[in-house]
Design an enzyme around this catalytic site. Structure first.
Site, PDB file in Angstrom:
ATOM      1  N   GLY A   1       0.858  -1.183   0.000  1.00  0.00           N
ATOM      2  CA  GLY A   1       0.000   0.000   0.000  1.00  0.00           C
ATOM      3  C   GLY A   1       0.892   1.230   0.000  1.00  0.00           C
ATOM      4  O   GLY A   1       1.842   1.318   0.781  1.00  0.00           O
TER       5      GLY A   1
ATOM      6  N   ARG B   1      10.162  -1.344  -4.710  1.00  0.00           N
ATOM      7  CA  ARG B   1       9.038  -1.428  -5.654  1.00  0.00           C
ATOM      8  C   ARG B   1       8.986  -0.091  -6.392  1.00  0.00           C
ATOM      9  O   ARG B   1       9.201   0.954  -5.786  1.00  0.00           O
ATOM     10  CB  ARG B   1       7.713  -1.708  -4.916  1.00  0.00           C
ATOM     11  CG  ARG B   1       7.718  -3.074  -4.215  1.00  0.00           C
ATOM     12  CD  ARG B   1       6.354  -3.418  -3.656  1.00  0.00           C
ATOM     13  NE  ARG B   1       5.371  -3.633  -4.713  1.00  0.00           N
ATOM     14  CZ  ARG B   1       4.051  -3.668  -4.484  1.00  0.00           C
ATOM     15  NH1 ARG B   1       3.578  -3.476  -3.263  1.00  0.00           N
ATOM     16  NH2 ARG B   1       3.221  -3.891  -5.475  1.00  0.00           N
TER      17      ARG B   1
ATOM     18  N   ASP C   1      -1.414   4.851  -6.168  1.00  0.00           N
ATOM     19  CA  ASP C   1       0.008   4.616  -5.875  1.00  0.00           C
ATOM     20  C   ASP C   1       0.888   5.761  -6.353  1.00  0.00           C
ATOM     21  O   ASP C   1       1.976   5.978  -5.837  1.00  0.00           O
ATOM     22  CB  ASP C   1       0.468   3.302  -6.511  1.00  0.00           C
ATOM     23  CG  ASP C   1       0.039   2.144  -5.648  1.00  0.00           C
ATOM     24  OD1 ASP C   1      -1.140   1.750  -5.725  1.00  0.00           O
ATOM     25  OD2 ASP C   1       0.878   1.675  -4.850  1.00  0.00           O
TER      26      ASP C   1
ATOM     27  N   LYS D   1      -3.885  -0.140  -8.394  1.00  0.00           N
ATOM     28  CA  LYS D   1      -3.904  -1.587  -8.593  1.00  0.00           C
ATOM     29  C   LYS D   1      -4.564  -1.974  -9.916  1.00  0.00           C
ATOM     30  O   LYS D   1      -5.604  -1.411 -10.290  1.00  0.00           O
ATOM     31  CB  LYS D   1      -4.635  -2.229  -7.405  1.00  0.00           C
ATOM     32  CG  LYS D   1      -4.765  -3.731  -7.437  1.00  0.00           C
ATOM     33  CD  LYS D   1      -3.430  -4.430  -7.609  1.00  0.00           C
ATOM     34  CE  LYS D   1      -2.423  -4.058  -6.549  1.00  0.00           C
ATOM     35  NZ  LYS D   1      -1.044  -4.487  -6.910  1.00  0.00           N
TER      36      LYS D   1
HETATM   37  O1  MRU Z   1       0.544  -3.975  -4.758  1.00  0.00           O
HETATM   38  P1  MRU Z   1      -0.066  -3.276  -3.578  1.00  0.00           P
HETATM   39  O2  MRU Z   1      -0.921  -4.161  -2.753  1.00  0.00           O
HETATM   40  O3  MRU Z   1       0.968  -2.524  -2.763  1.00  0.00           O
HETATM   41  O4  MRU Z   1      -1.024  -2.193  -4.227  1.00  0.00           O
HETATM   42  C1  MRU Z   1      -1.716  -1.305  -3.411  1.00  0.00           C
HETATM   43  C2  MRU Z   1      -2.702  -0.489  -4.145  1.00  0.00           C
HETATM   44  O5  MRU Z   1      -2.789  -0.517  -5.348  1.00  0.00           O
HETATM   45  C3  MRU Z   1      -3.531   0.454  -3.339  1.00  0.00           C
HETATM   46  O6  MRU Z   1      -4.773   0.657  -3.950  1.00  0.00           O
HETATM   47  C4  MRU Z   1      -2.799   1.799  -3.280  1.00  0.00           C
HETATM   48  O7  MRU Z   1      -1.511   1.645  -2.739  1.00  0.00           O
HETATM   49  C5  MRU Z   1      -3.535   2.775  -2.493  1.00  0.00           C
HETATM   50  S1  MRU Z   1      -3.486   2.378  -0.755  1.00  0.00           S
HETATM   51  C6  MRU Z   1      -4.017   3.750  -0.079  1.00  0.00           C
END
Ligand code: MRU
Length: 332
Positions: free
Chosen positions: A47, A80, A223, A234
């Site tokens: 996240g 990442r 993100d 996502k």
């Molecule tokens: O791959 P992840 O689980 O880290 O992806 C997270 C997301 O896509 C969330 O929607 C994004 O970080 C927003 S969290 C406030």
């Protein structure tokens, strides 16, 4: 109720291991930077805002453990590629390291300050986002944006929680979020913790659900937000935005201003993380594709600003985000 991440004076960064949820609530102690980087890469912590907080504490951990801080900061920032908060958190706490001449207390204080700011931003986003929720709302969300992903109550999920607490939420629809099931495993778990009425659906069912008139509002996180207002989030977010726009359902992004990246000029310039094909080729530990079949596994997609009804940040609600609106938020 549950803590996704905290600093321990051992020293260590302690995580709620998100790969083990919802079956087990297990803490994972990262006593050094390599173990924290590994935890980020396999999504034990994840996240965007939470990655930023983890990155900040990672720099403090490097200092506290006598690691090569410059190289640790590089590894953390590159764990990442898509969530800009990660780079932001690392850079900010690394600056405290440089400015303080390497004083561990000052570096840790900077990491704590970052975490506190993100927590306050989470609470403010929930308050602003609530103004967009009508009584009796049925909200669809994607991935996980709760306390497991953000400091504080969450971004999109924080608004859902506020709506639930205000008695305005009729139902939460939780997209499963293939391939790693952040919706089915994590958002559903958080909904259970808070007693939020919800149902999980496979990602491909969202269009039919919306067409059937069962969704009043789509809420997602981000993100990275480019200077033109395009949002990386996502994988599957873009399709939700297209469907919502086609059906006239408000599509709202909730994210702290720390997710805005003025250096990414437009959506096409976003770096989208490509993950291991095995995540697609397997389900619950079982192989589901022929061994000969390759897979395409982007972790994120990019939604153009034109499909976004509003952007909620800790500073308020920006209707129809565009380059000028984003510039105003990024420079304040
Ligand atoms: O791959 P992840 O689980 O880290 O992806 C997270 C997301 O896509 C969330 O929607 C994004 O970080 C927003 S969290 C406030």
């Amino acid at each position: 109720m549950y803590r996704a991440l905290y600093w321990s004076d051992e020293p260590a960064v302690v995580l709620l291991d998100q790969t083990r949820l919802p079956g087990e609530t297990v803490e994972l102690t990262c006593p050094d930077v390599p173990s924290l980087v590994e935890a980020m890469q396999r999504l034990a912590v994840r996240g965007a805002p939470l990655l930023g907080i983890a990155g900040g504490y990672g720099v403090a951990l490097a200092v506290a453990t006598g690691a090569d801080v410059e190289s640790a900061a590089y590894d953390l920032a590159h764990a990442r590629p898509t969530a800009v908060n990660l780079t932001g958190g690392v850079v900010r706490v690394f600056a405290a390291y440089v400015d303080s001449g390497g004083d561990p207390a000052a570096v840790l204080a900077a990491a704590h300050a970052l975490a506190a700011e993100e927590e306050a931003a989470g609470a403010a986003m929930s308050e602003h986002g609530l103004t967009l929720v009508e009584p009796g709302a049925r909200i669809l969300t994607h991935c996980n944006t709760g306390a497991l992903a953000v400091g504080g109550p969450g971004s999109a999920f924080g608004v859902v929680l506020a709506a639930h607490q205000a008695g305005r939420l009729a139902h939460l629809w939780v997209d499963e979020t293939r391939p790693l099931l952040q919706g089915a495993r994590l958002t559903a778990w958080e909904a259970v913790q808070h007693g939020i009425p919800h149902s999980v659906l496979v990602d491909s069912a969202a269009a039919s659900l919306m067409a059937a008139g069962e969704v009043d509002l789509v809420l997602v996180g981000a993100d990275r937000i480019a200077a033109d207002g395009a949002v990386a989030n996502k994988i599957g977010t873009y399709s939700l935005a297209v469907i919502a726009t086609y059906l006239g359902i408000p599509f709202v992004v909730v994210a702290p201003t720390s997710t805005i990246d003025p250096n990414t000029a437009h959506g096409a310039a976003m770096t989208v993380e490509q993950r291991d094909a095995e995540e697609v080729a397997t389900f619950a530990g079982q192989r589901v594709t022929p061994p000969e079949s390759p897979a395409w596994n982007p972790a994120f997609d990019v939604t153009p600003a034109g499909l976004i009804t509003a952007l909620v940040t800790e500073r308020g609600v920006l209707q129809q985000p565009d380059r000028a609106g984003i510039a105003g938020l990024a420079t304040r």
